[in-house]
Scaffold this motif. Structure first.
Motif, PDB file in Angstrom:
ATOM      1  N   ALA A 159       0.824  -1.207   0.000  1.00 15.17           N
ATOM      2  CA  ALA A 159       0.000   0.000   0.000  1.00 15.17           C
ATOM      3  C   ALA A 159       0.862   1.261   0.000  1.00 15.17           C
ATOM      4  CB  ALA A 159      -0.942  -0.008   1.197  1.00 15.17           C
ATOM      5  N   ASP A 160       2.042   1.191   0.610  1.00 13.16           N
ATOM      6  CA  ASP A 160       2.928   2.360   0.667  1.00 13.16           C
ATOM      7  C   ASP A 160       4.076   2.258  -0.349  1.00 13.16           C
ATOM      8  OD1 ASP A 160       4.377   0.298   1.807  1.00 13.16           O
ATOM      9  OD2 ASP A 160       4.940   1.417   3.611  1.00 13.16           O
ATOM     10  N   ALA A 161       3.806   1.607  -1.479  1.00 13.24           N
ATOM     11  CA  ALA A 161       4.848   1.409  -2.497  1.00 13.24           C
ATOM     12  C   ALA A 161       5.414   2.740  -2.962  1.00 13.24           C
ATOM     13  CB  ALA A 161       4.284   0.646  -3.684  1.00 13.24           C
ATOM     14  N   ALA A 162       6.693   2.722  -3.256  1.00 14.76           N
ATOM     15  CA  ALA A 162       7.385   3.906  -3.760  1.00 14.76           C
ATOM     16  C   ALA A 162       6.810   4.300  -5.122  1.00 14.76           C
ATOM     17  CB  ALA A 162       8.878   3.616  -3.879  1.00 14.76           C
ATOM     18  N   PRO A 163       6.943   5.576  -5.492  1.00 17.16           N
ATOM     19  CA  PRO A 163       6.402   6.030  -6.783  1.00 17.16           C
ATOM     20  C   PRO A 163       6.900   5.207  -7.978  1.00 17.16           C
ATOM     21  CG  PRO A 163       7.004   7.921  -5.447  1.00 17.16           C
ATOM     22  CD  PRO A 163       7.487   6.691  -4.708  1.00 17.16           C
ATOM     23  N   ASP A 164       8.167   4.789  -7.985  1.00 20.13           N
ATOM     24  CA  ASP A 164       8.662   4.021  -9.126  1.00 20.13           C
ATOM     25  C   ASP A 164       7.973   2.658  -9.227  1.00 20.13           C
ATOM     26  OD1 ASP A 164      10.236   3.253  -6.783  1.00 20.13           O
ATOM     27  OD2 ASP A 164      11.506   2.123  -8.177  1.00 20.13           O
ATOM     28  N   VAL A 165       7.622   2.062  -8.100  1.00 16.58           N
ATOM     29  CA  VAL A 165       6.914   0.777  -8.104  1.00 16.58           C
ATOM     30  C   VAL A 165       5.522   0.975  -8.704  1.00 16.58           C
ATOM     31  CG1 VAL A 165       5.946  -1.057  -6.645  1.00 16.58           C
ATOM     32  CG2 VAL A 165       8.221  -0.129  -6.154  1.00 16.58           C
ATOM     33  N   ARG A 166       4.836   2.034  -8.293  1.00 18.44           N
ATOM     34  CA  ARG A 166       3.498   2.338  -8.822  1.00 18.44           C
ATOM     35  C   ARG A 166       3.558   2.615 -10.322  1.00 18.44           C
ATOM     36  NH1 ARG A 166      -0.419   3.304  -4.963  1.00 18.44           N
ATOM     37  NH2 ARG A 166      -1.715   4.454  -6.431  1.00 18.44           N
ATOM     38  N   GLU A 167       4.550   3.382 -10.756  1.00 19.93           N
ATOM     39  CA  GLU A 167       4.693   3.714 -12.173  1.00 19.93           C
ATOM     40  C   GLU A 167       4.954   2.466 -12.999  1.00 19.93           C
ATOM     41  OE1 GLU A 167       7.806   6.659 -12.207  1.00 19.93           O
ATOM     42  OE2 GLU A 167       6.555   8.106 -11.118  1.00 19.93           O
ATOM     43  N   ARG A 168       5.829   1.595 -12.512  1.00 20.73           N
ATOM     44  CA  ARG A 168       6.132   0.344 -13.210  1.00 20.73           C
ATOM     45  C   ARG A 168       4.875  -0.514 -13.325  1.00 20.73           C
ATOM     46  NH1 ARG A 168      10.672  -0.043 -10.687  1.00 20.73           N
ATOM     47  NH2 ARG A 168       9.924  -1.284  -8.959  1.00 20.73           N
ATOM     48  N   ALA A 169       4.132  -0.611 -12.229  1.00 18.92           N
ATOM     49  CA  ALA A 169       2.919  -1.425 -12.225  1.00 18.92           C
ATOM     50  C   ALA A 169       1.869  -0.857 -13.172  1.00 18.92           C
ATOM     51  CB  ALA A 169       2.369  -1.524 -10.807  1.00 18.92           C
ATOM     52  N   ALA A 170       1.687   0.460 -13.157  1.00 20.98           N
ATOM     53  CA  ALA A 170       0.709   1.087 -14.051  1.00 20.98           C
ATOM     54  C   ALA A 170       1.068   0.826 -15.510  1.00 20.98           C
ATOM     55  CB  ALA A 170       0.617   2.584 -13.769  1.00 20.98           C
ATOM     56  N   ALA A 171       2.341   0.917 -15.848  1.00 20.96           N
ATOM     57  CA  ALA A 171       2.780   0.653 -17.223  1.00 20.96           C
ATOM     58  C   ALA A 171       2.582  -0.818 -17.591  1.00 20.96           C
ATOM     59  CB  ALA A 171       4.241   1.054 -17.394  1.00 20.96           C
ATOM     60  N   ALA A 172       2.866  -1.713 -16.664  1.00 21.14           N
ATOM     61  CA  ALA A 172       2.696  -3.148 -16.932  1.00 21.14           C
ATOM     62  C   ALA A 172       1.233  -3.488 -17.169  1.00 21.14           C
ATOM     63  CB  ALA A 172       3.260  -3.970 -15.782  1.00 21.14           C
ATOM     64  N   LEU A 173       0.338  -2.937 -16.360  1.00 21.64           N
ATOM     65  CA  LEU A 173      -1.088  -3.214 -16.546  1.00 21.64           C
ATOM     66  C   LEU A 173      -1.633  -2.536 -17.794  1.00 21.64           C
ATOM     67  CD1 LEU A 173      -2.246  -3.061 -12.843  1.00 21.64           C
ATOM     68  CD2 LEU A 173      -2.075  -5.094 -14.294  1.00 21.64           C
ATOM     69  N   ALA A 174      -1.037  -1.429 -18.211  1.00 20.30           N
ATOM     70  CA  ALA A 174      -1.454  -0.751 -19.439  1.00 20.30           C
ATOM     71  C   ALA A 174      -1.064  -1.556 -20.678  1.00 20.30           C
ATOM     72  CB  ALA A 174      -0.847   0.646 -19.510  1.00 20.30           C
ATOM     73  N   ALA A 175      -0.195  -2.549 -20.515  1.00 24.62           N
ATOM     74  CA  ALA A 175       0.204  -3.425 -21.616  1.00 24.62           C
ATOM     75  C   ALA A 175      -0.902  -4.426 -21.954  1.00 24.62           C
ATOM     76  CB  ALA A 175       1.500  -4.165 -21.262  1.00 24.62           C
ATOM     77  N   PHE A 176      -2.055  -4.331 -21.272  1.00 25.50           N
ATOM     78  CA  PHE A 176      -3.207  -5.186 -21.490  1.00 25.50           C
ATOM     79  C   PHE A 176      -2.832  -6.673 -21.479  1.00 25.50           C
ATOM     80  CE2 PHE A 176      -4.401  -1.172 -23.666  1.00 25.50           C
ATOM     81  CZ  PHE A 176      -5.366  -0.779 -22.746  1.00 25.50           C
ATOM     82  N   PRO A 177      -2.378  -7.158 -20.326  1.00 28.27           N
ATOM     83  CA  PRO A 177      -1.934  -8.558 -20.246  1.00 28.27           C
ATOM     84  C   PRO A 177      -3.025  -9.578 -20.506  1.00 28.27           C
ATOM     85  CG  PRO A 177      -1.948  -7.521 -18.075  1.00 28.27           C
ATOM     86  CD  PRO A 177      -2.221  -6.446 -19.070  1.00 28.27           C
ATOM     87  N   THR A 178      -4.306  -9.200 -20.384  1.00 27.37           N
ATOM     88  CA  THR A 178      -5.370 -10.176 -20.640  1.00 27.37           C
ATOM     89  C   THR A 178      -5.731 -10.293 -22.118  1.00 27.37           C
ATOM     90  OG1 THR A 178      -6.996  -8.482 -20.102  1.00 27.37           O
ATOM     91  CG2 THR A 178      -6.421 -10.022 -18.343  1.00 27.37           C
ATOM     92  N   ARG A 179      -5.100  -9.500 -22.969  1.00 31.79           N
ATOM     93  CA  ARG A 179      -5.325  -9.610 -24.421  1.00 31.79           C
ATOM     94  C   ARG A 179      -4.753 -10.945 -24.900  1.00 31.79           C
ATOM     95  NH1 ARG A 179      -2.504  -5.081 -27.043  1.00 31.79           N
ATOM     96  NH2 ARG A 179      -4.365  -3.898 -26.543  1.00 31.79           N
TER      97      ARG A 179
END
Length: 181
Positions: A159-179
């Protein structure tokens, strides 16, 4: 009197570091990427800056690949990408996934965080404040059905992840892994 048949032992998941994955009845290597043989789904080598770390086979036609930059430790987030035979409709499976997160992780449904985009059309999803290993986490799922197959993403980060962790995760999920790949 006939005796009852012995109970079949449930197969234990088999975890393999991604660099050690070899061709088998379940998976075929295509360069650095594993292909789910039964469905033909090609797991990405990475989701944005999160490389594939390990492949887990749960049973015939049922497997996942875990993606993380730092192995999920030291405040890092991770994504588990599953492919398995679908056995219920999307809305029923989404409700079951919601129940599991609420029950097993004391999940409380929340609005999507502002720095994370929405999944594609036809993808069920949910965001939660949850407890994993006694610590507060943000967790999320995306679920899609493609023919006879389900593709599900489970993402978690402290929950208290650093900004770089959040940014990495947002980019990874934006890659539409369920496609379907």
């Amino acid at each position: 009197m006939a005796s009852a048949p012995p109970l079949l032992a449930q197969q234990q998941p088999v975890s393999t570091p991604i660099g050690e994955v070899v061709d088998s009845a379940d998976v075929q290597r295509e360069g650095d990427a594993p292909r789910h043989r039964a469905s033909g789904y090609l797991f990405p080598v990475s989701l944005a800056a999160m490389p594939a770390r390990k492949l887990i086979v749960y049973g015939p036609g049922d497997m996942s690949v875990q993606y993380t930059l730092n192995g999920g430790a030291n405040g890092d987030g991770w994504i588990d990408l599953y492919v398995y035979p679908k056995d219920v409709q999307l809305d029923e499976e989404a409700a079951a996934t919601d129940d599991i997160i609420r029950e097993h992780y004391q999940g409380k449904r929340i609005d999507p965080p502002k720095d994370f985009g929405a999944p594609e059309y036809g993808v069920a999803s949910g965001w939660y404040d949850a407890t994993i290993g006694g610590k507060p986490y943000l967790t999320h799922y995306q679920l899609a059905h493609h023919g006879e197959w389900a593709v599900k993403v489970r993402f978690s980060m402290p929950a208290d992840a650093a900004p770089d962790v959040r940014e990495r995760a947002a980019a990874a999920l934006a890659a539409f892994p369920t496609r379907w790949r």
